[in-house]
Design a protein around this motif. Structure first.
Motif, PDB file in Angstrom:
ATOM      1  N   TRP A  37       0.844  -1.195   0.000  1.00 22.34           N
ATOM      2  CA  TRP A  37       0.000   0.000   0.000  1.00 22.34           C
ATOM      3  C   TRP A  37       0.877   1.241   0.000  1.00 22.34           C
ATOM      4  O   TRP A  37       2.023   1.214   0.422  1.00 22.34           O
ATOM      5  N   LEU A  38       0.309   2.330  -0.471  1.00 17.93           N
ATOM      6  CA  LEU A  38       1.004   3.626  -0.470  1.00 17.93           C
ATOM      7  C   LEU A  38       0.132   4.646   0.238  1.00 17.93           C
ATOM      8  O   LEU A  38      -1.023   4.848  -0.137  1.00 17.93           O
ATOM      9  N   LYS A  39       0.677   5.281   1.264  1.00 14.04           N
ATOM     10  CA  LYS A  39      -0.063   6.315   1.971  1.00 14.04           C
ATOM     11  C   LYS A  39      -0.160   7.571   1.106  1.00 14.04           C
ATOM     12  O   LYS A  39       0.823   8.009   0.507  1.00 14.04           O
ATOM     13  N   ILE A  40      -1.364   8.143   1.064  1.00 13.82           N
ATOM     14  CA  ILE A  40      -1.593   9.406   0.357  1.00 13.82           C
ATOM     15  C   ILE A  40      -1.859  10.472   1.417  1.00 13.82           C
ATOM     16  O   ILE A  40      -2.918  10.492   2.048  1.00 13.82           O
ATOM     17  N   ASN A  46       1.977  14.356  -3.756  1.00 11.87           N
ATOM     18  CA  ASN A  46       1.743  12.964  -4.139  1.00 11.87           C
ATOM     19  C   ASN A  46       1.841  12.792  -5.647  1.00 11.87           C
ATOM     20  O   ASN A  46       1.129  11.982  -6.236  1.00 11.87           O
ATOM     21  N   HIS A  47       2.707  13.594  -6.283  1.00  8.59           N
ATOM     22  CA  HIS A  47       2.894  13.487  -7.720  1.00  8.59           C
ATOM     23  C   HIS A  47       3.521  12.135  -8.071  1.00  8.59           C
ATOM     24  O   HIS A  47       4.391  11.638  -7.352  1.00  8.59           O
ATOM     25  N   MET A  48       3.075  11.559  -9.185  1.00  9.34           N
ATOM     26  CA  MET A  48       3.606  10.255  -9.603  1.00  9.34           C
ATOM     27  C   MET A  48       3.957  10.258 -11.081  1.00  9.34           C
ATOM     28  O   MET A  48       3.239  10.852 -11.891  1.00  9.34           O
ATOM     29  N   HIS A 400       6.715   9.854  -6.268  1.00  6.06           N
ATOM     30  CA  HIS A 400       6.836   8.414  -6.499  1.00  6.06           C
ATOM     31  C   HIS A 400       6.971   8.147  -7.993  1.00  6.06           C
ATOM     32  O   HIS A 400       6.430   8.888  -8.815  1.00  6.06           O
ATOM     33  N   ILE A 401       7.675   7.071  -8.327  1.00  3.81           N
ATOM     34  CA  ILE A 401       7.898   6.720  -9.732  1.00  3.81           C
ATOM     35  C   ILE A 401       7.584   5.236  -9.927  1.00  3.81           C
ATOM     36  O   ILE A 401       8.105   4.381  -9.199  1.00  3.81           O
ATOM     37  N   ALA A 402       6.721   4.949 -10.887  1.00  5.07           N
ATOM     38  CA  ALA A 402       6.414   3.563 -11.253  1.00  5.07           C
ATOM     39  C   ALA A 402       7.078   3.270 -12.597  1.00  5.07           C
ATOM     40  O   ALA A 402       6.910   4.041 -13.551  1.00  5.07           O
ATOM     41  N   ILE A 403       7.828   2.196 -12.657  1.00  5.20           N
ATOM     42  CA  ILE A 403       8.469   1.767 -13.905  1.00  5.20           C
ATOM     43  C   ILE A 403       7.785   0.489 -14.357  1.00  5.20           C
ATOM     44  O   ILE A 403       7.763  -0.504 -13.629  1.00  5.20           O
ATOM     45  N   LYS A 448       4.281  -5.549 -14.712  1.00  7.23           N
ATOM     46  CA  LYS A 448       5.279  -5.704 -13.660  1.00  7.23           C
ATOM     47  C   LYS A 448       6.381  -4.678 -13.840  1.00  7.23           C
ATOM     48  O   LYS A 448       6.601  -4.168 -14.926  1.00  7.23           O
ATOM     49  N   GLY A 449       7.093  -4.416 -12.758  1.00  5.60           N
ATOM     50  CA  GLY A 449       8.198  -3.467 -12.853  1.00  5.60           C
ATOM     51  C   GLY A 449       8.704  -3.105 -11.477  1.00  5.60           C
ATOM     52  O   GLY A 449       8.893  -3.966 -10.621  1.00  5.60           O
ATOM     53  N   TYR A 450       8.900  -1.797 -11.272  1.00  9.25           N
ATOM     54  CA  TYR A 450       9.445  -1.299 -10.017  1.00  9.25           C
ATOM     55  C   TYR A 450       8.624  -0.109  -9.538  1.00  9.25           C
ATOM     56  O   TYR A 450       8.092   0.663 -10.341  1.00  9.25           O
ATOM     57  N   PHE A 451       8.561   0.029  -8.214  1.00  5.20           N
ATOM     58  CA  PHE A 451       7.960   1.232  -7.638  1.00  5.20           C
ATOM     59  C   PHE A 451       8.990   1.887  -6.735  1.00  5.20           C
ATOM     60  O   PHE A 451       9.625   1.223  -5.904  1.00  5.20           O
ATOM     61  N   ILE A 452       9.152   3.191  -6.938  1.00 14.28           N
ATOM     62  CA  ILE A 452      10.118   3.966  -6.153  1.00 14.28           C
ATOM     63  C   ILE A 452       9.325   4.853  -5.200  1.00 14.28           C
ATOM     64  O   ILE A 452       8.624   5.770  -5.621  1.00 14.28           O
ATOM     65  N   TYR A 453       9.431   4.570  -3.907  1.00 11.30           N
ATOM     66  CA  TYR A 453       8.686   5.286  -2.876  1.00 11.30           C
ATOM     67  C   TYR A 453       9.444   6.545  -2.451  1.00 11.30           C
ATOM     68  O   TYR A 453      10.578   6.464  -1.970  1.00 11.30           O
TER      69      TYR A 453
END
Length: 469
Positions: A37-40, A46-48, A400-403, A448-453
Motif C-alpha cells: 500500500w502507499l499512503k496518500i 503525491n505526484h507520480m 513516487h515513480i512507477a516503472i 510488472k516493474g518497479y515502484f520507487i517510494y
C-alpha cells in the motif's frame, strides 16, 4: 462487481484502506504479506510518474491507481471523494474486439452461470457485443478509450496461469466507476461514445465560454500578433474592460480607438486598419467551435461526484493547439478557483504528457502544477515513455515513480541513479538475447516493474490490475 456510488461516505471496498492506495504485490513478504500500500498524505506532494516502453501497461497501471485514489482518498472537513480529472489522448479500435473475444471465450470455457456470477454488467456486455456484430453500428461503436471507466474489466477473468486469473492473484474484482466524459465538437454521436465508455458513463458535449480566456489565451486561439496596435486595443477591451464577447468587442474597440485619437489629438483621415484587425479577430473567434458566449460550460459541470474524463481522443474535433489551451485553462481553474472553494483532494492525470510540453507555455503550465501542487493539495499523475526529456520540475518534483517493464532509455537509467539513492542496486534492466525472446519478455513483464517510494526506496512489484476497461 458493483458500481461505486456518487459521493458516498468512505467505506472499505476490496482491499481499501482510508487514505492508502493498494499498489499490488511485491516479491518479499513484509509483515506477513506480499501486498503493498502507499499512503496518500494531505501534507505531502503525491505526484507520480509512470515510465516504460509501449505495451507494458503504463496507462493501465495509472488507471488502476486512480481507481484506488477515487475509492480510498478522503480529505477535508466533509471527507468527500477527490476531484479526479483525466486527460485521455486516444481510443483503441482493437480493444472492443478483444472484449468481444474474451466474452465468448469465457462463455465457452466457463459457462453463462459462472460469468453472470462474476460480472454484474453481463446483460449490458451481451447487448454491446450484439451491437458490435451488427452492420448497422459498423464504424460508429467499437472505439473504446484508454479510460472506459464505466465498464467492468472482463479481461481480468482470463486465465493468468494454470491456477489463477489476474483478479484472483490480487484478491480484487471488476468494478464500474461513475464517470463524466467531456467531448468537444464530437465527431460521433455522444450516445455511441457513451456505449463504448460503459453504462456508468455520462457523455457531455461541452465548450468553454469566452469569458474564461485571458488575452494571452486569445493570442494563441486566433494567432494575434501582440505587438500591433489592434492587439493592444483588444487587450485593453478584453483584460481591462472585461468585454469578452466577440459581438461586443468590435463596439468597445471603436470606443477605445476614438478615445486614443482624442487623447493624442490626432485627426484620423485614413481607414482605421486597427479596427479592421479587431473586426477580423472577433470574426475568427466566432468560428472557434469549442468557444461560446453563453451557456453551461465545462467548468460549470466538472466536480467530484464522478471521475471526470476530458476526451482529447479522435472523439473530439480539436487541434493540438486547442487541446493545449484547454489543458492550461483546466489547470488554472483548479489552482485558482476550485481549491479556494472545496477542501477535497485533487488528482489530475495526463497520459502521453510530452504532447503538452512542446511549447514554452505548456512546459510552464506543467512545471507550475508540480511546484504549486503540494500547497494546494493538487497532485499530478504523468505517464510517458521517456524521462530525460521532461522539465526538471517534473523529474525532481515527483514523489513516487512507477516503472513498467523496463526503462526505454539509458539516459533515464543514468538520471534515476542521480535522483534515487538505491536505484542502481535494486533495478535490473530487461535484455532480450534474441528476436524470439522479445515477445516472451514483453508478455512476462507486462504489468510488472518497479515502484520507487518517495524517491528513497526501490522495489520490484507486480502492479494491481485495473478494475475497469
Amino acid at each position: 462487481m458493483e458500481s461505486v456510488g456518487e459521493a458516498e461516505a468512505w467505506e472499505p471496498i476490496t482491499k481499501g484502506r482510508l487514505n492508502e492506495i493498494y499498489l499490488g504485490r511485491g516479491v518479499k513478504s513484509v509483515n506477513g504479506t506480499l501486498d503493498r500500500w502507499l499512503k496518500i498524505n494531505e501534507d505531502d506532494a503525491n505526484h507520480m510518474l509512470f515510465l516504460g516502453p509501449s505495451g507494458f501497461q503504463k496507462t493501465t497501471t495509472m488507471k488502476a491507481l486512480l481507481q484506488e485514489i477515487w475509492l480510498n482518498t478522503r480529505w477535508g472537513r466533509n471527507q468527500e471523494p477527490p476531484l479526479v480529472i483525466i486527460f485521455e489522448r486516444k481510443y483503441d479500435r482493437a480493444k472492443a474486439q478483444l472484449v468481444k473475444r474474451t466474452f465468448y471465450e469465457l462463455l465457452r470455457e466457463r459457462g453463462e452461470g459462472w460469468l453472470r456470477a462474476r460480472l454484474s454488467q453481463f446483460t449490458e456486455f451481451n447487448l454491446y457485443i450484439q451491437m458490435l456484430e451488427s452492420p448497422a453500428y459498423e464504424g460508429v461503436i467499437g472505439l473504446m478509450g484508454d479510460f472506459a471507466l464505466g465498464w467492468e474489466n472482463i479481461l481480468g477473468w482470463l486465465k493468468y496461469d494454470k491456477q489463477h486469473t489476474l483478479f484472483s492473484i490480487f484478491g480484487i474484482e471488476p468494478m464500474a466507476f461513475p464517470t463524466r466524459r467531456f467531448v468537444f465538437n464530437p465527431t460521433r454521436d455522444p450516445h455511441h461514445i457513451a456505449l463504448d465508455s460503459g453504462p456508468e458513463t455520462d457523455v457531455t458535449a461541452t465548450f468553454i465560454r469566452y469569458e474564461r480566456l485571458d488575452f494571452e489565451d486569445l493570442v494563441k486561439v486566433v494567432n494575434i500578433n501582440p505587438n500591433t496596435i489592434y492587439a493592444q486595443i483588444i487587450k485593453t477591451a478584453w483584460d481591462e474592460e472585461k468585454v469578452r464577447d466577440p459581438d461586443e468587442l468590435t463596439v468597445e474597440a471603436k470606443r477605445i480607438y476614438n478615445e486614443m485619437l482624442e487623447f493624442l489629438e490626432v485627426e484620423n483621415k485614413k481607414p482605421p486598419t486597427s479596427l479592421w484587425g479587431t473586426y477580423n479577430v472577433a470574426k475568427s473567434l466566432k468560428k472557434v467551435t469549442w468557444l461560446k458566449a453563453k451557456g453551461e460550460d465545462l467548468f460549470d459541470t466538472i466536480d467530484n461526484t464522478k471521475i471526470n474524463v476530458i476526451d482529447f481522443s479522435q472523439n473530439s474535433d480539436l487541434t493540438e493547439s486547442a487541446k493545449n489551451i484547454i489543458f492550461k485553462k483546466v489547470i488554472e481553474w483548479v489552482l485558482k478557483k476550485y481549491v479556494q472553494e472545496k477542501e477535497t483532494a485533487v488528482f489530475i492525470a495526463g497520459d502521453e504528457i510530452q504532447n503538452y510540453l512542446r511549447s514554452h507555455w505548456g512546459r510552464n503550465t506543467v512545471a507550475k502544477l508540480f511546484r504549486e501542487g503540494r500547497s494546494n493539495q493538487v497532485n499530478f499523475l504523468v505517464a510517458t515513455q521517456y524521462l530525460h526529456s521532461l522539465p526538471a520540475e517534473i523529474v525532481y518534483g515527483a514523489s513516487h515513480i512507477a516503472i513498467l517493464g523496463t526503462l526505454a532509455s539509458a539516459d533515464d537509467y543514468n538520471l534515476l541513479k542521480k535522483v534515487v539513492p538505491d536505484f542502481d542496486v535494486n533495478f535490473e534492466r530487461i535484455v532480450a538475447t534474441s528476436l524470439e525472446e522479445v515477445e516472451i519478455l514483453k508478455k512476462k513483464n507486462r504489468g510488472k516493474g518497479y515502484f520507487i517510494y518517495n524517491k528513497f526506496f526501490t522495489e520490484r512489484i507486480h502492479f494491481r490490475p485495473s478494475q475497469t476497461l
